[in-house]
Design an enzyme around this catalytic site. Structure first.
Site, short mmCIF file in Angstrom:
data_model
loop_
_atom_site.label_atom_id
_atom_site.label_comp_id
_atom_site.label_asym_id
_atom_site.label_seq_id
_atom_site.Cartn_x
_atom_site.Cartn_y
_atom_site.Cartn_z
N HIS A 516 0.84 -1.20 0.00
CA HIS A 516 0.00 0.00 0.00
C HIS A 516 0.88 1.26 0.00
O HIS A 516 0.71 2.15 -0.83
CB HIS A 516 -0.91 -0.06 1.24
CG HIS A 516 -1.70 1.18 1.53
ND1 HIS A 516 -3.07 1.23 1.41
CD2 HIS A 516 -1.32 2.42 1.94
CE1 HIS A 516 -3.50 2.43 1.73
NE2 HIS A 516 -2.45 3.18 2.07
N GLU A 517 1.84 1.30 0.92
CA GLU A 517 2.69 2.50 1.02
C GLU A 517 3.54 2.67 -0.24
O GLU A 517 3.72 3.78 -0.73
CB GLU A 517 3.57 2.44 2.27
CG GLU A 517 2.80 2.38 3.60
CD GLU A 517 1.76 3.48 3.78
OE1 GLU A 517 1.86 4.53 3.13
OE2 GLU A 517 0.81 3.27 4.56
N HIS A 520 1.78 4.25 -3.14
CA HIS A 520 1.46 5.67 -2.99
C HIS A 520 2.41 6.55 -3.81
O HIS A 520 2.07 7.65 -4.21
CB HIS A 520 1.54 6.09 -1.52
CG HIS A 520 0.23 5.99 -0.81
ND1 HIS A 520 -0.96 6.44 -1.36
CD2 HIS A 520 -0.09 5.52 0.42
CE1 HIS A 520 -1.94 6.23 -0.50
NE2 HIS A 520 -1.45 5.66 0.58
N GLU A 577 -5.85 6.45 -1.76
CA GLU A 577 -5.85 5.36 -0.79
C GLU A 577 -6.44 4.09 -1.38
O GLU A 577 -5.97 2.99 -1.10
CB GLU A 577 -6.64 5.76 0.46
CG GLU A 577 -6.02 6.93 1.22
CD GLU A 577 -4.60 6.66 1.68
OE1 GLU A 577 -4.27 5.48 1.91
OE2 GLU A 577 -3.82 7.62 1.80
N ASP A 581 -4.72 0.54 -1.69
CA ASP A 581 -5.25 -0.71 -1.12
C ASP A 581 -5.29 -1.81 -2.19
O ASP A 581 -4.88 -2.95 -1.94
CB ASP A 581 -6.68 -0.50 -0.59
CG ASP A 581 -6.69 0.14 0.79
OD1 ASP A 581 -5.63 0.18 1.43
OD2 ASP A 581 -7.77 0.59 1.21
ZN LIG Z 1 -2.32 5.22 2.35
#
Ligand SMILES: [Zn+2]
Length: 678
Positions: A516-517, A520, A577, A581
């Protein structure tokens, strides 16, 4: 401060923390959480979490209760033990007490001393209240704004420092919008019945606060309405949360003189002298329109309105250190009405949070010593490297990206640095004075210490070792200007990560968080920054278009979800986000498959590796949330509601459908309507 750090969850989930005594470890894979009466292909979230949700109602002092909260509660209990011990040691005045222990012990003991706080009444704040009352001229307005900003009180606008979007090595001054009492611009303008009721309640709350300070009820109502009108005018000049996610919308580098011209009535040179900025030639003005919009207010609004506005914001900021009746009134609106909590949290929990907020790295040092071994760091790093390798593989395989952009994306991926657990260099609090028995003074001095720390950075090189979260925090973030990912020690524990758990569960939980990170750096916001963290477009036009059409699919998917009370999720606000995900779980899946290398392991507890992977993800998000909190989250938070963080993601993944033998037409099978990005 204007930051694009993107966290795993909103501040709400991780800061509204919890009850119950003992140090219960939450397992990563929890059979007892599953509700077998639900078909996983109909509603996977209910399947993975149904029994947990039934058995874990929201405690009365919370607005949500999930497995994040269980872990955060466990961390908080450890912090309480550390602080109680430090408070005792510090009281002894032994010559051997180290400075940090002395500070956190004295700070916590003072915060916990509700009796003294009540006995003192408003006295610790009287000098500040008198100063506000004594304002006579527009110059006083400037002076008082500077003073309140130094004390951490959000009025009129926000000024701090930050990395230059276009030169990530430089720290510059940043002027931003600010000064609202409701969570966000649109709270002042929506016209549904709940929004109208919220504004009415807010004004009533402001009036009650004024009455507590001794203002007669009749004039309190009028004064509160005036403050509401002032804030509404500020809100009108502000940008909304969704717009603010676009870095180009909040980057306007200006010469200082041009900036000052936007708001002539404010004495800027006096302001900058008072807040002690290093010499400024230019700065980033996030939203010039905000300052232009504020200027006529400074001319037209009577000074008395600013006086009431300043007083109310000062009281709100310092509510924890004010007599109980102020604290209770503050909770009645912000806790009960806005987020649906029934009771104020126990004082110790709020004092732990306050110590973490003001002395987070002094407290965090003790926390890390107690909980986080060197092996934790290495095991996490190994997983990070595996998932980075998956991201590289994924980028190479993408059908919609051209080789030129792929090459640039690989450069960016390889430039990402990892910070795991806790800072290499701890913050030095020696300039911050903490006095036992002076809770109010401790908070005021801490706020000033932090404000000054930020201002002092202007013109200095960027400190790449600094952390944006304290070590016990149950969260993680990616910072596009640093191009780094950050995992505080607080999240590197069950249910996210456990050496007792099998790989499948760990990959589904912390693995997906790492993925997830990482993604980003490549979402609608992060992709606008280059490997060095500069706002610079490195995409071909065709690739940007292909990316946008894919993310548009996610915008529509999430906007179709409705919450209790008829609130829709905001597909654009949550886009970054949601992309993270979806991408994160896919990357973790790829890493797990590589690990398994085609082997089929025997089923465990009746579940295959593949199924355990998805249950690992699903169960991280088990979470009961009050309707009030869901509404607030949908309207302010870039993260989707947990139920959709699970169901939307798995319904986009054919691998999930295979793992649970789902059939076309079932709700968790989007098939041709899936929204794959990464
Ligand atoms: Zn996030």
């Amino acid at each position: 401060m204007l930051l694009f750090r993107v966290a795993l969850t909103g501040a709400f989930l991780s800061s509204f923390l919890v009850a119950q005594g003992d140090l219960k470890v939450t397992p990563g894979f929890d059979l007892s959480a599953i509700d077998k009466s639900v078909n996983p292909c109909d509603n996977f979230y209910q399947y993975a979490c149904g029994s947990w949700l039934k058995n874990n109602p929201i405690p009365p002092d919370q607005s949500s209760w999930g497995r994040f909260s269980e872990l955060a509660e466990r961390n908080r209990t450890i912090l309480r033990q550390i602080l109680e011990q430090a408070a005792t040691t510090a009281a002894g005045g032994a010559a051997k007490v180290d400075a940090d222990t002395q500070k956190i012990g004295d700070y916590y003991a003072s915060c916990m001393d509700q009796k003294s706080i009540d006995a003192k009444g408003l006295a610790p704040l009287q000098a500040e209240l008198d100063r506000i009352k004594g304002m006579k001229t527009t110059l006083d307005l400037t002076e008082e704004t500077a003073r309140l900003h130094r004390m951490g009180v959000d009025v009129l606008f926000n000024f701090s420092s930050g990395q230059d979007f276009k030169d990530s090595n430089a720290v510059i001054g940043q002027a931003d919008q600010g000064g609202l009492g409701l969570p966000e611009k649109d709270y002042y303008f929506r016209d549904d019945p709940k929004a109208v009721e919220t504004r009415k309640e807010y004004v009533a709350h402001l009036a009650r606060m004024l009455v507590l300070t001794g203002v007669p009820a009749a004039s309190a109502q009028k004064q509160a309405a005036d403050v509401m009108a002032l804030e509404t005018a500020l809100a009108k000049a502000s940008l909304d949360v969704t717009t603010r996610r676009d870095p180009t919308a909040v980057y306007h580098k200006m010469k200082l003189t041009d900036f000052e011209g936007l708001e002539d009535s404010f004495n800027w040179s006096r302001y900058f002298t008072l807040i002690q900025t290093p010499k400024l030639d230019s700065l980033n003005v996030a939203s010039p329109a905000f300052y232009k919009g504020e200027e006529p207010l400074l001319k037209s609004e009577p000074l008395a309105v600013f006086q009431t506005y300043f007083t109310l914001h000062l009281l709100q900021t310092l509510a924890l250190n004010l007599p109980s009746k102020f604290d209770a009134e503050n909770f009645a609106f912000y806790g009960k009405f806005l987020t649906g909590a029934k009771e104020q949290r126990a004082r110790w929990k709020r004092c732990v949070a306050s110590t973490d907020g003001d002395l987070g790295e002094a407290l965090g040092k003790a926390y890390v010593t107690k909980t986080f071994g060197a092996d934790g760091k290495q095991r996490t790093l190994d997983m990070v490297h595996n998932i980075e390798a998956s991201m590289g593989q994924d980028l190479q395989q993408l059908s919609w990206m051209t080789p030129a952009t792929k090459q640039k994306a690989m450069e960016k991926l390889h430039a990402i640095t990892n910070k795991i657990g806790y800072p290499d260099k701890w913050r030095d609090y020696s300039a911050l004075k903490i006095v036992r028995g002076d809770a109010m003074g401790n908070t005021l001095r801490s706020n000033e210490f932090e404000f000054h720390r930020q201002i002092e950075k202007i013109g200095k090189p960027v400190d790449r070792l600094e952390w944006g979260m304290t070590p016990p925090t149950v969260n993680a973030y990616y910072d596009p200007q640093m191009n780094n990912i950050n995992f505080p020690a607080g999240i590197l524990q069950p249910p996210f990560f456990s050496k007792e758990s099998d790989d499948a569960t760990n990959y589904g939980a912390i693995g997906a968080v790492i993925g997830h990170e990482l993604t980003h750096g490549f979402d609608d916001q992060g992709r606008q920054f280059d490997p060095k963290g500069n706002l610079q477009d490195w995409w071909t036009a065709a690739d940007a278009k292909a990316f946008d059409s894919r993310t548009e699919c996610l915008v529509k998917e999430y906007a179709s979800f409705t919450l209790p009370g008829g609130v829709h999720m905001n597909g654009k606000l949550t886009l970054g986000e949601n992309t993270a995900d979806n991408g994160g779980l896919r990357l973790a899946w790829m890493a797990l498959m590589k690990d398994l290398a085609g082997k089929t392991l025997p089923a465990k507890d009746g579940y295959t590796e593949q199924q355990r992977f998805f249950l690992g993800w699903g169960q991280v998000w088990c979470d009961n949330i009050t309707p009030e909190m869901q509404r607030m989250q949908a309207q302010t938070d870039p993260h989707a509601i947990p139920e959709y963080r699970v169901n939307a993601v798995v319904s986009n993944m054919p691998e999930f459908q295979t793992a649970f033998s789902c059939k076309a037409g079932q709700p968790m099978v989007r098939g041709a309507n899936s929204c794959p990005v990464w």
